[in-house]
Scaffold this active site. Structure first.
Site, PDB file in Angstrom:
ATOM      1  N   GLY A  46     -14.484  -9.501  61.399  1.00  0.00           N
ATOM      2  CA  GLY A  46     -14.077  -9.152  62.754  1.00  0.00           C
ATOM      3  C   GLY A  46     -14.269 -10.329  63.677  1.00  0.00           C
ATOM      4  N   GLN A  51     -15.342 -14.962  71.354  1.00  0.00           N
ATOM      5  CA  GLN A  51     -16.000 -15.902  70.440  1.00  0.00           C
ATOM      6  C   GLN A  51     -15.250 -17.215  70.296  1.00  0.00           C
ATOM      7  OE1 GLN A  51     -16.367 -12.509  67.454  1.00  0.00           O
ATOM      8  NE2 GLN A  51     -18.069 -13.822  66.872  1.00  0.00           N
ATOM      9  N   CYS A  91     -22.866 -11.906  62.531  1.00  0.00           N
ATOM     10  CA  CYS A  91     -21.862 -12.295  63.527  1.00  0.00           C
ATOM     11  C   CYS A  91     -21.531 -13.763  63.333  1.00  0.00           C
ATOM     12  CB  CYS A  91     -22.429 -12.052  64.923  1.00  0.00           C
ATOM     13  SG  CYS A  91     -21.298 -12.504  66.248  1.00  0.00           S
ATOM     14  N   LEU A  92     -20.248 -14.088  63.383  1.00  0.00           N
ATOM     15  CA  LEU A  92     -19.840 -15.482  63.210  1.00  0.00           C
ATOM     16  C   LEU A  92     -20.410 -16.372  64.309  1.00  0.00           C
ATOM     17  CD1 LEU A  92     -16.119 -15.037  62.090  1.00  0.00           C
ATOM     18  CD2 LEU A  92     -18.137 -15.464  60.673  1.00  0.00           C
ATOM     19  N   HIS A 133     -18.968  -3.451  67.381  1.00  0.00           N
ATOM     20  CA  HIS A 133     -19.560  -4.795  67.472  1.00  0.00           C
ATOM     21  C   HIS A 133     -18.613  -5.732  68.230  1.00  0.00           C
ATOM     22  CE1 HIS A 133     -21.671  -8.396  65.477  1.00  0.00           C
ATOM     23  NE2 HIS A 133     -20.568  -8.916  66.015  1.00  0.00           N
ATOM     24  N   GLU A 134     -17.327  -5.691  67.847  1.00  0.00           N
ATOM     25  CA  GLU A 134     -16.346  -6.588  68.488  1.00  0.00           C
ATOM     26  C   GLU A 134     -16.093  -6.186  69.939  1.00  0.00           C
ATOM     27  OE1 GLU A 134     -16.010  -9.158  66.913  1.00  0.00           O
ATOM     28  OE2 GLU A 134     -16.540  -8.424  64.924  1.00  0.00           O
ATOM     29  N   HIS A 137     -18.596  -7.665  72.212  1.00  0.00           N
ATOM     30  CA  HIS A 137     -18.332  -9.066  72.584  1.00  0.00           C
ATOM     31  C   HIS A 137     -17.497  -9.129  73.863  1.00  0.00           C
ATOM     32  CE1 HIS A 137     -20.029 -11.501  69.399  1.00  0.00           C
ATOM     33  NE2 HIS A 137     -19.418 -10.821  68.445  1.00  0.00           N
TER      34      HIS A 137
END
Ligand code: NI
Length: 167
Positions: A46, A51, A91-92, A133-134, A137
């Protein structure tokens, strides 16, 4: 399409609240293409526009086993949520850090697709966790903010140290 550079926690830009997409046009579709390529290259399941330092309400998700089911959500809104489940998240933007977060188990999300068409999706399991989660962000929230202050401090120290070492 291009792989875009990712912001890494504790970069303050990750705490920016994203703005709604006014019109789903070619520039948004290009952003989606680049975000998908960035997510698959990482690899991740995701990615939120936040990000890649684009503060528009766009997320991409692919929780399929073979990474062949890209799901795109523009201006996503949670219309209902139910139940609770705890799942380990990563998370990236927070490389190498994994920890458990409790979120709603079942959600219903409303969003626009790549053509600007409104759709509603009911999700549970990993997909529900990933979408929440996304969507966080887009509100400027990173998953580590659900952890204890002590853990957050440790994570910041670790990531700052690592950033210095890779300069
Ligand atoms: Ni993330």
């Amino acid at each position: 399409m291009a792989v875009l550079p990712l912001l890494h926690y504790p970069d303050q830009r990750l705490h920016t609240v994203a703005k709604p997409v006014a019109q789903v046009d070619d520039s948004i579709r290009r952003l989606i293409g680049d975000m998908a390529e960035t997510m698959y290259a990482a690899p991740g399941i995701g990615l939120a526009a936040t990000q890649v330092d684009v503060h528009k309400r766009v997320i991409v998700v692919d929780v399929s086993e073979h990474g062949d089911n890209l799901q795109v959500f523009i201006n996503p809104v949670l219309v209902s949520k139910d139940g609770q489940c705890e799942r380990e998240e990563g998370c990236l933007s927070v490389p190498g850090i994994y920890d458990k977060v409790t979120r709603a188990e079942h959600i219903v999300v409303e969003a626009l697709d790549r053509q600007g068409q409104r759709f509603t999706l009911a999700a549970d399991g990993l997909l529900a966790t990933c979408i929440q989660h996304e969507m966080d962000h887009l509100e400027g929230r990173v998953f580590v903010e659900y952890l204890s202050q002590l853990k957050q401090t440790r994570i910041k120290t670790r990531l700052r140290k690592r950033a210095r070492e890779t300069l």
